[in-house]
Design a protein around this motif. Structure first.
Motif, PDB file in Angstrom:
ATOM      1  N   GLY A 104       0.726  -1.383  -0.023  1.00 31.37           N
ATOM      2  CA  GLY A 104       0.058   0.109  -0.003  1.00 31.37           C
ATOM      3  C   GLY A 104       0.774   1.372  -0.043  1.00 31.37           C
ATOM      4  O   GLY A 104       0.303   2.382   0.551  1.00 31.37           O
ATOM      5  N   ILE A 105       2.043   1.150  -0.360  1.00 33.41           N
ATOM      6  CA  ILE A 105       2.997   2.238  -0.621  1.00 33.41           C
ATOM      7  C   ILE A 105       2.612   3.266  -1.693  1.00 33.41           C
ATOM      8  O   ILE A 105       2.710   2.526  -2.782  1.00 33.41           O
ATOM      9  N   THR A 106       2.327   4.565  -1.625  1.00 33.39           N
ATOM     10  CA  THR A 106       1.929   5.122  -2.676  1.00 33.39           C
ATOM     11  C   THR A 106       3.156   5.628  -3.580  1.00 33.39           C
ATOM     12  O   THR A 106       4.215   5.697  -3.436  1.00 33.39           O
ATOM     13  N   ARG A 107       2.823   6.138  -4.937  1.00 34.42           N
ATOM     14  CA  ARG A 107       3.735   6.430  -5.876  1.00 34.42           C
ATOM     15  C   ARG A 107       4.285   7.737  -5.381  1.00 34.42           C
ATOM     16  O   ARG A 107       5.581   7.844  -5.553  1.00 34.42           O
ATOM     17  N   GLU A 108       3.611   8.559  -4.762  1.00 33.39           N
ATOM     18  CA  GLU A 108       4.242   9.809  -4.166  1.00 33.39           C
ATOM     19  C   GLU A 108       5.323   9.450  -3.104  1.00 33.39           C
ATOM     20  O   GLU A 108       6.406  10.025  -3.190  1.00 33.39           O
ATOM     21  N   GLU A 109       5.078   8.408  -2.438  1.00 31.50           N
ATOM     22  CA  GLU A 109       6.011   8.026  -1.168  1.00 31.50           C
ATOM     23  C   GLU A 109       7.036   7.584  -1.803  1.00 31.50           C
ATOM     24  O   GLU A 109       8.336   7.751  -1.255  1.00 31.50           O
ATOM     25  N   VAL A 110       7.196   6.627  -2.996  1.00 31.05           N
ATOM     26  CA  VAL A 110       8.084   6.136  -3.623  1.00 31.05           C
ATOM     27  C   VAL A 110       8.950   7.301  -4.366  1.00 31.05           C
ATOM     28  O   VAL A 110       9.943   7.296  -4.165  1.00 31.05           O
ATOM     29  N   HIS A 111       8.466   8.162  -4.871  1.00 31.78           N
ATOM     30  CA  HIS A 111       9.020   9.381  -5.574  1.00 31.78           C
ATOM     31  C   HIS A 111       9.862   9.969  -4.693  1.00 31.78           C
ATOM     32  O   HIS A 111      10.824  10.643  -4.803  1.00 31.78           O
TER      33      HIS A 111
END
Length: 124
Positions: A104-111
């Motif tokens: 459930g880790i978001t794209r924003e968190e990854v970026h």
């Protein structure tokens, strides 16, 4: 040479050594043309088997991070094939991003993580 090995880690010692050297290159601790310690010297400094150091150096050579010079030993040489490197990163990143998605880790968190990591390496 500052190498931190976690003897309690499940990650193989040669991989930890390889990764520490790659991180050292990325953070400019080690520069193109720098000689790495001899296999025997580094093994003694860290307290690991010479074969473990040799395996790490062999992988670094195969991956294009070092070359072996008969006079200087293992030398930092970033001649890695860029296309091959991109393919390897793509393969590894796909698995990492699949894990992130499952958790459930978001794209924003990854970026945000990627931006922070790149900043550590000089903001490429």
């Amino acid at each position: 040479m500052v190498i931190e090995i976690d003897f309690n880690s499940e990650e193989a010692l040669y991989l930890q050594l390889r990764n520490q050297i790659i991180l050292g290159i990325a953070t400019s601790r080690y520069q193109e043309g720098d000689s790495l310690p001899s296999v025997r010297t580094l093994a003694d400094e860290i307290g690991i088997n010479m074969h473990t150091v040799n395996k790490a150096y062999t992988i670094l050579k195969e991956e294009g991070f070092v070359k072996v010079d008969r006079r200087k030993g293992a030398v930092i040489a970033l001649s890695a094939d860029r296309l091959r490197a991109l393919e390897e990163i793509d393969k590894n990143l796909r698995v990492i991003l699949a894990k992130a998605s499952c958790k459930g880790i978001t794209r924003e968190e990854v970026h945000e993580m990627i931006d922070e990591i790149y900043e550590e390496y000089g903001g490429f």
